[in-house]
Design a protein around this motif. Structure first.
Motif, mmCIF file in Angstrom:
data_model
loop_
_atom_site.group_PDB
_atom_site.id
_atom_site.type_symbol
_atom_site.label_atom_id
_atom_site.label_comp_id
_atom_site.label_asym_id
_atom_site.label_seq_id
_atom_site.Cartn_x
_atom_site.Cartn_y
_atom_site.Cartn_z
ATOM 1 N N ASN A 57 0.811 -1.222 0.000
ATOM 2 C CA ASN A 57 0.000 0.000 0.000
ATOM 3 C C ASN A 57 0.841 1.267 0.000
ATOM 4 N N GLY A 58 2.130 1.142 -0.291
ATOM 5 C CA GLY A 58 3.005 2.312 -0.320
ATOM 6 C C GLY A 58 3.918 2.351 0.896
ATOM 7 N N LEU A 59 4.569 3.491 1.093
ATOM 8 C CA LEU A 59 5.497 3.644 2.207
ATOM 9 C C LEU A 59 4.747 3.868 3.516
ATOM 10 N N THR A 60 5.258 3.270 4.572
ATOM 11 C CA THR A 60 4.701 3.482 5.904
ATOM 12 C C THR A 60 5.858 3.527 6.895
ATOM 13 N N THR A 61 5.639 4.180 8.021
ATOM 14 C CA THR A 61 6.688 4.268 9.030
ATOM 15 C C THR A 61 6.239 3.570 10.309
ATOM 16 N N ALA A 62 7.217 3.160 11.083
ATOM 17 C CA ALA A 62 6.947 2.549 12.388
ATOM 18 C C ALA A 62 7.978 3.061 13.368
ATOM 19 N N ASP A 63 7.521 3.463 14.539
ATOM 20 C CA ASP A 63 8.451 3.947 15.560
ATOM 21 C C ASP A 63 8.217 3.278 16.911
ATOM 22 N N GLU A 64 7.420 2.186 16.903
ATOM 23 C CA GLU A 64 7.180 1.431 18.131
ATOM 24 C C GLU A 64 7.579 -0.019 17.927
ATOM 25 N N GLU A 65 7.997 -0.646 19.027
ATOM 26 C CA GLU A 65 8.373 -2.051 18.996
ATOM 27 C C GLU A 65 7.901 -2.727 20.276
ATOM 28 N N ILE A 66 7.922 -4.048 20.252
ATOM 29 C CA ILE A 66 7.566 -4.839 21.429
ATOM 30 C C ILE A 66 8.454 -6.069 21.470
ATOM 31 N N SER A 67 8.881 -6.434 22.664
ATOM 32 C CA SER A 67 9.624 -7.672 22.861
ATOM 33 C C SER A 67 8.688 -8.683 23.505
ATOM 34 N N MET A 68 8.746 -9.916 23.003
ATOM 35 C CA MET A 68 7.899 -10.991 23.510
ATOM 36 C C MET A 68 8.690 -12.287 23.540
ATOM 37 N N LYS A 69 8.403 -13.127 24.527
ATOM 38 C CA LYS A 69 9.007 -14.451 24.580
ATOM 39 C C LYS A 69 8.217 -15.362 23.648
ATOM 40 N N LEU A 70 8.931 -16.008 22.749
ATOM 41 C CA LEU A 70 8.305 -16.955 21.829
ATOM 42 C C LEU A 70 8.825 -18.341 22.210
ATOM 43 N N LEU A 71 8.014 -19.069 22.956
ATOM 44 C CA LEU A 71 8.447 -20.331 23.546
ATOM 45 C C LEU A 71 8.863 -21.351 22.491
ATOM 46 N N GLU A 72 8.173 -21.381 21.352
ATOM 47 C CA GLU A 72 8.522 -22.337 20.299
ATOM 48 C C GLU A 72 9.949 -22.128 19.803
ATOM 49 N N LEU A 73 10.389 -20.880 19.775
ATOM 50 C CA LEU A 73 11.753 -20.589 19.331
ATOM 51 C C LEU A 73 12.740 -20.562 20.492
ATOM 52 N N ASN A 74 12.228 -20.636 21.714
ATOM 53 C CA ASN A 74 13.085 -20.521 22.898
ATOM 54 C C ASN A 74 13.880 -19.216 22.825
ATOM 55 N N GLN A 75 13.169 -18.129 22.485
ATOM 56 C CA GLN A 75 13.820 -16.862 22.189
ATOM 57 C C GLN A 75 12.876 -15.703 22.498
ATOM 58 N N THR A 76 13.462 -14.570 22.857
ATOM 59 C CA THR A 76 12.708 -13.328 22.943
ATOM 60 C C THR A 76 12.855 -12.621 21.608
ATOM 61 N N VAL A 77 11.725 -12.286 20.982
ATOM 62 C CA VAL A 77 11.745 -11.573 19.708
ATOM 63 C C VAL A 77 11.357 -10.122 19.955
ATOM 64 N N THR A 78 11.952 -9.224 19.211
ATOM 65 C CA THR A 78 11.589 -7.815 19.251
ATOM 66 C C THR A 78 11.082 -7.447 17.870
ATOM 67 N N ALA A 79 9.817 -7.079 17.806
ATOM 68 C CA ALA A 79 9.164 -6.822 16.522
ATOM 69 C C ALA A 79 8.700 -5.375 16.427
ATOM 70 N N MET A 80 8.798 -4.843 15.229
ATOM 71 C CA MET A 80 8.249 -3.520 14.942
ATOM 72 C C MET A 80 6.727 -3.645 14.844
#
Length: 158
Positions: A57-80
């Motif tokens: 749909n064109g250009l978009t910006t993001a300036d927020e993120e969240i970190s979450m524990k993803l048990l299946e990956l045994n990892q904390t992910v930080t996503a925009m």
């Protein structure tokens, strides 16, 4: 002592509340939609920099993120956080920088993502796009999503 500090830093990281993650080799970071993380919104924070994304749909910006524990990956992910996006895990980063392996045999319907510890995760496909499915607690509240062990693992690591 580093273990204690690490535990304190991650103590306020919620478990992910997303059931389906697209594995994407063409996306430069992990992404989540604002709707997908609505119950975890209080854990969102400003990112260190504003990111610009070229979308359908064109250009978009993001300036927020969240970190979450993803048990299946045994990892904390930080996503925009974007207003309207599939929930995406950056496949190339996981393979090249974190030690994951992705294998899609010829003629196979479903590939496998293998964690750095050797634990394989069966992927499912929709329209030849690989996804991992994550178990989440159906009774999660607005303060903390409680993850559950996934039933999508295909075998014990050898």
């Amino acid at each position: 002592m580093p273990e204690l500090l690490s535990a304190l830093v991650t103590a306020d990281v919620p478990n992910a509340c997303i059931r389906q993650w697209m594995l994407d080799s063409g996306c430069g970071c992990d992404l989540v939609s604002a709707e997908s993380i609505a119950k975890l919104r209080k854990f969102a924070r400003k990112s260190k920099r504003e990111n610009i994304f070229a979308t359908a749909n064109g250009l978009t910006t993001a300036d927020e993120e969240i970190s979450m524990k993803l048990l299946e990956l045994n990892q904390t992910v930080t996503a925009m956080i974007l207003e309207d996006t599939p929930d995406v895990l950056h496949l190339g980063f996981r393979c090249a920088a974190l030690g994951y392996e992705f294998h899609w045999p010829a003629w196979a319907k479903n590939p496998t993502l293998t964690r750095p510890d050797g634990w394989p995760i069966a992927c499912h496909t929709q329209g030849y796009i690989p996804y991992i499915y994550c178990a989440i607690d159906a009774d999660q509240d607005n303060d903390q999503a409680v993850g559950a062990l996934s039933l999508i693992h295909i075998s014990e690591p050898t």
